[in-house]
Motif scaffolding. Sequence first.
Motif, PDB file in Angstrom:
ATOM      1  N   LYS A 110       0.679  -1.485  -0.081  1.00 58.80           N
ATOM      2  CA  LYS A 110       0.252  -0.061   0.317  1.00 58.80           C
ATOM      3  C   LYS A 110       0.885   1.074  -0.128  1.00 58.80           C
ATOM      4  O   LYS A 110       0.364   2.829   0.109  1.00 58.80           O
ATOM      5  CB  LYS A 110      -0.963  -0.103   0.652  1.00 58.80           C
ATOM      6  CG  LYS A 110      -1.687  -1.997   1.304  1.00 58.80           C
ATOM      7  CD  LYS A 110      -3.297  -1.455   2.373  1.00 58.80           C
ATOM      8  CE  LYS A 110      -3.410  -2.649   2.247  1.00 58.80           C
ATOM      9  NZ  LYS A 110      -4.376  -3.374   3.180  1.00 58.80           N
ATOM     10  N   GLY A 111       1.822   1.015   0.220  1.00 62.25           N
ATOM     11  CA  GLY A 111       2.818   1.862  -0.276  1.00 62.25           C
ATOM     12  C   GLY A 111       3.243   3.149   0.895  1.00 62.25           C
ATOM     13  O   GLY A 111       4.035   4.246   0.249  1.00 62.25           O
ATOM     14  N   VAL A 144      -3.228   1.050  12.037  1.00 65.93           N
ATOM     15  CA  VAL A 144      -1.543   1.558  11.334  1.00 65.93           C
ATOM     16  C   VAL A 144      -2.666   2.660  10.386  1.00 65.93           C
ATOM     17  O   VAL A 144      -2.161   3.405   9.862  1.00 65.93           O
ATOM     18  CB  VAL A 144      -0.793   0.261  11.112  1.00 65.93           C
ATOM     19  CG1 VAL A 144      -0.030   1.056   9.717  1.00 65.93           C
ATOM     20  CG2 VAL A 144      -0.340  -0.310  12.270  1.00 65.93           C
ATOM     21  N   SER A 145      -3.382   1.861   9.423  1.00 69.70           N
ATOM     22  CA  SER A 145      -3.928   2.116   8.704  1.00 69.70           C
ATOM     23  C   SER A 145      -4.524   3.639   8.518  1.00 69.70           C
ATOM     24  O   SER A 145      -4.389   4.480   7.960  1.00 69.70           O
ATOM     25  CB  SER A 145      -5.795   1.662   7.512  1.00 69.70           C
ATOM     26  OG  SER A 145      -6.238   1.511   9.103  1.00 69.70           O
ATOM     27  N   LEU A 146      -5.222   4.230   9.614  1.00 66.93           N
ATOM     28  CA  LEU A 146      -5.795   5.199  10.631  1.00 66.93           C
ATOM     29  C   LEU A 146      -4.389   6.399  10.242  1.00 66.93           C
ATOM     30  O   LEU A 146      -4.704   8.035   9.822  1.00 66.93           O
ATOM     31  CB  LEU A 146      -6.339   5.449  11.803  1.00 66.93           C
ATOM     32  CG  LEU A 146      -6.850   6.926  11.876  1.00 66.93           C
ATOM     33  CD1 LEU A 146      -8.597   6.920  10.718  1.00 66.93           C
ATOM     34  CD2 LEU A 146      -7.473   6.110  13.155  1.00 66.93           C
ATOM     35  N   VAL A 187      -1.967  12.992  -6.387  1.00 63.02           N
ATOM     36  CA  VAL A 187      -2.408  11.739  -6.785  1.00 63.02           C
ATOM     37  C   VAL A 187      -2.086  10.340  -6.203  1.00 63.02           C
ATOM     38  O   VAL A 187      -2.248   9.777  -6.404  1.00 63.02           O
ATOM     39  CB  VAL A 187      -1.442  11.511  -8.818  1.00 63.02           C
ATOM     40  CG1 VAL A 187      -1.404  10.150  -9.309  1.00 63.02           C
ATOM     41  CG2 VAL A 187      -2.687  12.542  -8.791  1.00 63.02           C
ATOM     42  N   MET A 188      -0.488  10.685  -5.703  1.00 60.72           N
ATOM     43  CA  MET A 188      -0.314  10.118  -4.772  1.00 60.72           C
ATOM     44  C   MET A 188      -1.168   9.092  -3.815  1.00 60.72           C
ATOM     45  O   MET A 188      -0.816   8.719  -2.974  1.00 60.72           O
ATOM     46  CB  MET A 188       1.376  10.163  -4.574  1.00 60.72           C
ATOM     47  CG  MET A 188       2.494  10.198  -4.924  1.00 60.72           C
ATOM     48  SD  MET A 188       3.800  11.481  -4.819  1.00 60.72           S
ATOM     49  CE  MET A 188       4.520  10.302  -3.276  1.00 60.72           C
ATOM     50  N   THR A 189      -2.053  10.844  -3.296  1.00 56.22           N
ATOM     51  CA  THR A 189      -2.632  11.177  -1.925  1.00 56.22           C
ATOM     52  C   THR A 189      -4.078   9.410  -2.870  1.00 56.22           C
ATOM     53  O   THR A 189      -4.563   8.787  -1.411  1.00 56.22           O
ATOM     54  CB  THR A 189      -3.087  11.931  -1.480  1.00 56.22           C
ATOM     55  OG1 THR A 189      -1.597  12.948  -1.323  1.00 56.22           O
ATOM     56  CG2 THR A 189      -3.925  12.152  -0.266  1.00 56.22           C
ATOM     57  N   TYR A 194      -7.310   4.989  -2.548  1.00 56.52           N
ATOM     58  CA  TYR A 194      -6.689   3.620  -3.282  1.00 56.52           C
ATOM     59  C   TYR A 194      -7.195   2.489  -2.239  1.00 56.52           C
ATOM     60  O   TYR A 194      -7.970   1.928  -2.641  1.00 56.52           O
ATOM     61  CB  TYR A 194      -7.209   4.486  -4.442  1.00 56.52           C
ATOM     62  CG  TYR A 194      -7.468   2.754  -5.570  1.00 56.52           C
ATOM     63  CD1 TYR A 194      -8.830   2.419  -5.612  1.00 56.52           C
ATOM     64  CD2 TYR A 194      -6.309   2.108  -5.655  1.00 56.52           C
ATOM     65  CE1 TYR A 194      -9.316   1.467  -6.798  1.00 56.52           C
ATOM     66  CE2 TYR A 194      -6.917   0.697  -6.868  1.00 56.52           C
ATOM     67  CZ  TYR A 194      -8.022   0.608  -6.529  1.00 56.52           C
ATOM     68  OH  TYR A 194      -8.478  -0.032  -8.008  1.00 56.52           O
ATOM     69  N   ARG A 195      -6.196   2.320  -2.059  1.00 55.32           N
ATOM     70  CA  ARG A 195      -5.191   0.879  -1.501  1.00 55.32           C
ATOM     71  C   ARG A 195      -5.189   0.545  -0.399  1.00 55.32           C
ATOM     72  O   ARG A 195      -5.386  -0.525   0.293  1.00 55.32           O
ATOM     73  CB  ARG A 195      -3.635   1.329  -1.581  1.00 55.32           C
ATOM     74  CG  ARG A 195      -2.864   1.225  -3.232  1.00 55.32           C
ATOM     75  CD  ARG A 195      -3.020   0.351  -3.978  1.00 55.32           C
ATOM     76  NE  ARG A 195      -2.172  -1.233  -3.575  1.00 55.32           N
ATOM     77  CZ  ARG A 195      -2.562  -1.836  -4.214  1.00 55.32           C
ATOM     78  NH1 ARG A 195      -3.378  -2.468  -4.983  1.00 55.32           N
ATOM     79  NH2 ARG A 195      -1.759  -3.350  -3.648  1.00 55.32           N
ATOM     80  N   HIS A 196      -6.571   1.912  -0.210  1.00 57.75           N
ATOM     81  CA  HIS A 196      -5.975   1.620   1.793  1.00 57.75           C
ATOM     82  C   HIS A 196      -8.339   1.521   1.327  1.00 57.75           C
ATOM     83  O   HIS A 196      -8.147   1.288   2.873  1.00 57.75           O
ATOM     84  CB  HIS A 196      -5.893   2.807   2.955  1.00 57.75           C
ATOM     85  CG  HIS A 196      -4.948   2.537   3.093  1.00 57.75           C
ATOM     86  ND1 HIS A 196      -4.079   3.175   2.517  1.00 57.75           N
ATOM     87  CD2 HIS A 196      -4.012   1.721   4.371  1.00 57.75           C
ATOM     88  CE1 HIS A 196      -1.904   2.553   3.451  1.00 57.75           C
ATOM     89  NE2 HIS A 196      -2.732   1.866   3.974  1.00 57.75           N
ATOM     90  N   ARG A 197      -9.097   1.113   0.090  1.00 61.34           N
ATOM     91  CA  ARG A 197     -10.073   1.193   0.636  1.00 61.34           C
ATOM     92  C   ARG A 197     -11.107  -0.150   1.376  1.00 61.34           C
ATOM     93  O   ARG A 197     -11.802   0.318   1.838  1.00 61.34           O
ATOM     94  CB  ARG A 197     -10.868   1.083  -0.717  1.00 61.34           C
ATOM     95  CG  ARG A 197     -10.462   0.102  -1.825  1.00 61.34           C
ATOM     96  CD  ARG A 197     -10.695   0.225  -3.654  1.00 61.34           C
ATOM     97  NE  ARG A 197     -10.622  -0.573  -3.737  1.00 61.34           N
ATOM     98  CZ  ARG A 197      -9.125  -1.500  -4.500  1.00 61.34           C
ATOM     99  NH1 ARG A 197      -8.459  -0.956  -3.641  1.00 61.34           N
ATOM    100  NH2 ARG A 197      -8.862  -2.783  -4.925  1.00 61.34           N
TER     101      ARG A 197
END
Length: 219
Positions: A110-111, A144-146, A187-189, A194-197
Amino acid sequence: VVLRLICLVIGYAFGMIQTAYFYGKMKGIDIRKHGSGNAGTTNTLRVLGPKAGFTVLFGDMLKCAIAVWLVGWIFGSMYPEHLYLLKIYTAFGAILGHDFPFYMNFKGGKGIAATCGFVIAFHWSFIPMFLIVFLVLFNITHYVSLGSLAIYVGFIALLVIEGQLGLFGFADMATPDKIEMYIVAIVMTVLAFYRHRSNIVKLIKGEERKTYIFKKNKV
Ligand code: G3P
């Protein structure tokens, strides 16, 4: 345009070195078949423990930082006025390589660790903000995602503040590129969100996995 493409390609080449995947393979597993299924630091920490998690964090940060430093070293003296823009393109390439490595059927991470490596090589002013925002949120929630999504919001905010007010000195050097830098950062954000949807849906439902560094995690 050619220069931007070169930076994206250099970034991708480094980014696709997928530390979580290779560490997992060394331990005889495909990390994508365990825990959250993500090939990244957090899932490695949950599935294989803190030593594995920190190794992956370090590896993914380092690969992105090296790509950004390399581009700075190659092009810095040739195009000093575009240095920061080229660094952002390199980081974007590295995140694309990390998230979508071709040899893993484009199913990578997820970068976030790569982004942390990028900001270290980009400009020191991001480091305290990243540390404070992430550690505070992580300590309170253990999501962690938050923390990861919050640091992206902080990244955009700090970039625009710097671009408009010139507090830290790097946007002055990139005056012709400000708007383009904002666009690439946005765009990176968007890509990070998107990767964390699936994480976002779970956060809303209150079902997101909590992560602990020194306690055994549920996987
Ligand atoms: O760095 C990725 C993190 O933000 C979320 O990972 O495994 O909880 O989906 P995970």
